[in-house]
Design a protein around this motif. Structure first.
Motif, PDB file in Angstrom:
ATOM      1  N   GLU A 102       0.835  -1.197   0.000  1.00  0.00           N
ATOM      2  CA  GLU A 102       0.000   0.000   0.000  1.00  0.00           C
ATOM      3  C   GLU A 102       0.875   1.255   0.000  1.00  0.00           C
ATOM      4  OE1 GLU A 102      -3.289   0.108  -0.068  1.00  0.00           O
ATOM      5  OE2 GLU A 102      -3.709  -2.033   0.157  1.00  0.00           O
TER       6      GLU A 102
ATOM      7  N   GLN B 140      -2.858   6.874  -3.968  1.00  0.00           N
ATOM      8  CA  GLN B 140      -3.512   6.386  -2.753  1.00  0.00           C
ATOM      9  C   GLN B 140      -4.906   5.823  -3.009  1.00  0.00           C
ATOM     10  OE1 GLN B 140      -2.182   9.472  -3.124  1.00  0.00           O
ATOM     11  NE2 GLN B 140      -0.919  10.028  -1.366  1.00  0.00           N
TER      12      GLN B 140
ATOM     13  N   LYS C 152      -5.960  -2.332  -7.446  1.00  0.00           N
ATOM     14  CA  LYS C 152      -4.678  -2.182  -6.731  1.00  0.00           C
ATOM     15  C   LYS C 152      -3.498  -2.358  -7.671  1.00  0.00           C
ATOM     16  CE  LYS C 152      -6.113  -3.395  -2.033  1.00  0.00           C
ATOM     17  NZ  LYS C 152      -5.896  -4.305  -0.887  1.00  0.00           N
TER      18      LYS C 152
ATOM     19  N   LYS D 206      -0.369   6.342   3.658  1.00  0.00           N
ATOM     20  CA  LYS D 206      -1.719   6.860   3.890  1.00  0.00           C
ATOM     21  C   LYS D 206      -1.727   8.378   3.756  1.00  0.00           C
ATOM     22  CE  LYS D 206      -5.376   6.992   7.401  1.00  0.00           C
ATOM     23  NZ  LYS D 206      -6.461   6.871   6.424  1.00  0.00           N
TER      24      LYS D 206
END
Length: 359
Positions: free
Chosen positions: A62, A153, A138, A65
Motif C-alpha cells: 500500500e 492512494q 490495486k 496513507k
C-alpha cells in the motif's frame, strides 16, 4: 399596558418564527449530512458486492496513507461493463489521474493512453489497460504509479451507466462540441451509438457519454483523452454550483450503484471540502507524443522511449500553473461557455483507433 403586551407578543411570535426557521435549516443540514455520509459509505463495496472481489488476496504494498497535508493522487477508472458475467472484469477504457496539492490548492489532471505498453508486475509486458483484469484496481494503481513516479492512494471506478447517471444528476452540462461526431455501435441494440452535431449545446448523460467516447479522429485516442480531460473539468465546475452542493445527497445516491472506490467516507468528505478551494492548474496526456516510439513487436501498442524522462515530464507538469493564464484570458472572452471546442490534436475524422474494438 395592553399595547405593551401586544408589542411583546409580536416580538415573541417573531422570535418563535426565527427559531422555527433555524430549526428547519439545522434539521435539513443534518438530514443532508447524514444522507451524504451514508451515500459515500455505499461507494466502498464489500468483497461480496465488489466487481473485484476475486483480487482481494493480491498482496500489493500500500502507498503511504494520506494524512491531508501531502499531495494526494486519485485514479479515475472507466470501463465498458456490458455483457460481463460475475467475476469478469473489462479492460479500462478510460484512465485519468487527479493529482491535488492541499497546501497550494492546485490540481492537475493526467490522462493515461490505454494502449501504453508497460511492465505489469507478475504478468510481464502488456497494455496498461489490462492491469485491472490481472489484479484489479490495486495492480492498476501500482502499475500507473510506478510508471509516473507517483504514490497513488485512491481509485474511483465506474462504468458507462455511472457516468451517464452523474451527468444527469447534476442537470447536464452546457458545452461546445467542436465538430460533428457519428459512430454506429451494434452492441446492445445500438444503445451506445454516437450522433452529435457541432456547436454549443446542452449535453445530458447520454450525449455526454457519446462525446467522451468518440475516438474516430485522425489522432484517435490522443484527441479522445483530451476531450475527456476538458469535459471532466466542466463537470467538476458544475458540481461546485450552489444548487448542486445543496443537492449533493441526491446526486450521490443516484450514482451509488455504479461507483466503487477505496476512499473512506471521511477521506471523501475531506476531499470534498478541499475541492471547493482547489483550482485546476493544468492537464496533460501521458505519455506525451515526444516520448513514444514505434513498436518493434508489430502489435498496435504505444512504447515509451525513456521512462525516466516520462517521470521528469510528470514533475514538470505538476510545477505548472495554467489557472492564472486562463483567468486572465477569460476576462476578455465569453466566460459562459465551457472550454470544449477544437482540440490541439484534432485533425479530421478519418483516422482509426490503435485498438480494433468500438469506443
Amino acid at each position: 399596558m395592553r399595547k405593551k403586551t401586544k408589542k411583546k407578543s409580536k416580538w415573541r411570535w417573531g422570535l418563535y418564527g426565527l427559531l422555527a426557521v433555524l430549526a428547519g435549516v439545522i434539521g435539513y443540514a443534518a438530514y443532508q449530512g447524514f444522507g451524504v455520509y451514508n451515500a459515500l459509505d455505499n461507494f466502498n463495496k464489500s468483497p461480496e458486492e465488489s466487481r473485484f472481489g476475486q483480487f482481494e488476496q493480491v498482496n500489493k504494498e500500500e502507498p503511504p496513507k494520506w494524512e491531508g497535508k501531502e499531495r494526494v493522487n486519485i485514479l479515475l477508472l472507466g470501463a465498458d461493463a456490458r455483457g460481463l458475467e460475475k467475476d469478469q472484469v473489462a479492460r479500462t477504457d478510460t484512465m485519468l489521474l487527479a493529482s491535488i496539492d492541499p497546501v497550494t490548492k492546485k490540481a492537475h489532471l493526467f490522462s493515461i493512453l490505454r494502449d501504453t505498453y508497460v511492465d505489469i508486475e507478475g504478468h510481464g509486458k502488456n497494455r496498461i489497460n489490462a492491469a485491472i483484469t490481472l489484479g484489479g484496481p490495486k495492480l492498476t494503481m501500482s502499475t500507473i504509479g510506478d510508471l509516473l513516479g507517483l504514490d497513488i492512494q485512491y481509485y474511483v471506478y465506474t462504468d458507462f451507466e455511472g457516468f451517464k447517471a452523474l451527468v444527469d444528476a447534476i442537470g447536464g452540462v452546457d458545452y461546445e462540441v467542436e465538430k460533428d461526431m457519428k459512430w454506429t455501435d451494434n452492441a446492445d441494440g445500438n444503445r451506445y451509438d454516437i450522433d452529435l452535431k457541432k456547436g454549443y449545446q446542452h449535453l445530458d448523460g447520454d450525449k455526454a457519454l457519446q462525446y467522451v467516447r468518440f475516438r474516430h479522429d485522425a489522432m484517435s485516442d490522443f484527441t479522445r483523452t483530451e476531450r475527456q480531460r476538458n469535459f471532466l473539468k466542466a463537470v467538476a465546475q458544475k458540481m461546485q454550483s450552489s444548487w448542486n452542493l445543496l443537492r449533493m445527497k441526491q446526486i450521490l445516491e443516484s450514482v451509488t450503484p455504479y461507483i466503487e472506490t477505496n476512499l473512506t467516507p471521511q477521506d471523501m468528505l475531506k476531499l470534498g471540502m478541499l475541492g471547493l478551494e482547489v483550482k485546476m492548474s493544468g492537464s496533460a496526456q501521458v505519455p506525451p507524443m515526444e516520448l513514444l516510439r514505434s513498436s518493434n513487436g508489430g502489435a498496435a501498442v504505444l512504447e515509451i522511449s525513456d521512462e525516466d524522462k516520462l517521470r521528469e515530464y510528470v514533475q514538470e507538469q505538476l510545477a505548472t500553473d495554467e489557472s492564472a493564464t486562463v483567468s486572465g484570458e477569460a476576462d476578455g472572452t465569453d466566460s459562459g461557455r465551457e472550454s470544449g471546442g477544437g482540440t490541439a490534436l484534432d485533425s479530421g475524422s478519418g483516422g482509426q483507433s490503435s485498438e480494433a474494438a468500438a469506443p
